[in-house]
Design a protein around this motif. Sequence first.
Motif, PDB file in Angstrom:
ATOM      1  N   ALA A   4       0.688  21.307  34.998  1.00  0.00           N
ATOM      2  CA  ALA A   4      -0.626  21.091  35.599  1.00  0.00           C
ATOM      3  C   ALA A   4      -0.911  22.139  36.672  1.00  0.00           C
ATOM      4  CB  ALA A   4      -0.689  19.693  36.221  1.00  0.00           C
ATOM      5  N   GLU A  31      -3.835  27.772  36.378  1.00  0.00           N
ATOM      6  CA  GLU A  31      -4.602  27.330  35.207  1.00  0.00           C
ATOM      7  C   GLU A  31      -3.643  27.035  34.070  1.00  0.00           C
ATOM      8  OE1 GLU A  31      -8.144  28.977  32.236  1.00  0.00           O
ATOM      9  OE2 GLU A  31      -7.586  30.153  33.993  1.00  0.00           O
ATOM     10  N   SER A  32      -3.946  25.969  33.324  1.00  0.00           N
ATOM     11  CA  SER A  32      -3.175  25.629  32.132  1.00  0.00           C
ATOM     12  C   SER A  32      -4.089  25.703  30.924  1.00  0.00           C
ATOM     13  CB  SER A  32      -2.598  24.219  32.245  1.00  0.00           C
ATOM     14  OG  SER A  32      -1.658  24.158  33.280  1.00  0.00           O
ATOM     15  N   ASP A  65       3.270  20.991  25.751  1.00  0.00           N
ATOM     16  CA  ASP A  65       3.089  20.350  27.054  1.00  0.00           C
ATOM     17  C   ASP A  65       3.120  21.451  28.097  1.00  0.00           C
ATOM     18  OD1 ASP A  65       2.858  18.449  29.073  1.00  0.00           O
ATOM     19  OD2 ASP A  65       5.019  18.114  29.178  1.00  0.00           O
ATOM     20  N   ALA A  88      -5.284  23.898  28.437  1.00  0.00           N
ATOM     21  CA  ALA A  88      -5.429  22.522  27.973  1.00  0.00           C
ATOM     22  C   ALA A  88      -5.815  22.450  26.504  1.00  0.00           C
ATOM     23  CB  ALA A  88      -6.464  21.789  28.829  1.00  0.00           C
ATOM     24  N   PHE A  90       0.113  29.060  30.366  1.00  0.00           N
ATOM     25  CA  PHE A  90      -0.403  28.819  31.710  1.00  0.00           C
ATOM     26  C   PHE A  90      -0.491  30.126  32.487  1.00  0.00           C
ATOM     27  CE2 PHE A  90       4.160  28.256  31.834  1.00  0.00           C
ATOM     28  CZ  PHE A  90       4.587  28.839  33.019  1.00  0.00           C
ATOM     29  N   ARG A 134       0.908  22.961  40.389  1.00  0.00           N
ATOM     30  CA  ARG A 134       2.375  22.832  40.389  1.00  0.00           C
ATOM     31  C   ARG A 134       3.015  24.159  40.809  1.00  0.00           C
ATOM     32  NH1 ARG A 134       6.279  21.307  35.225  1.00  0.00           N
ATOM     33  NH2 ARG A 134       8.210  22.031  36.189  1.00  0.00           N
TER      34      ARG A 134
END
Length: 125
Positions: free
Chosen positions: A42, A75-76, A39, A78, A98, A45
């Motif tokens: 986003a 940037e994450s 996880d 994903a 991230f 954040r």
Amino acid sequence: MAETKYTEEHEWIRVEGDVGTIGITQYAQEQLGDVVFVDVPAAGRTVAKGEACAVVESVKAASDIYAPASGEVVESNAALAETPGDVNAEPTGKGWFFKLKLADKGELDGLMDEAAYDAFVKSLG
């Protein structure tokens, strides 16, 4: 040239300009075993240094990932939702978590370089 620093919680941050890419170390993924879920925070954040901002779960345990510095997530990764095993296969490559726009690069001064981190890991027995 990118500079990589390490935390005692086994995160790495690779700094290029004012952006740091963050993930977990080879040692950390070995301790976790097979990663089954990640996880990531986003984009947009804001995180503080030391704040738990991501989670990695393996067949053995769930662990928080802490921000090695303060800043804004730009940037994450994903792709880790679909392929969490990338953390095991390439923890310092495509298994990154991230990217953070650093608020204060001075916060990185207390982190370890690779030689210090390697010595730290050896000290863990």
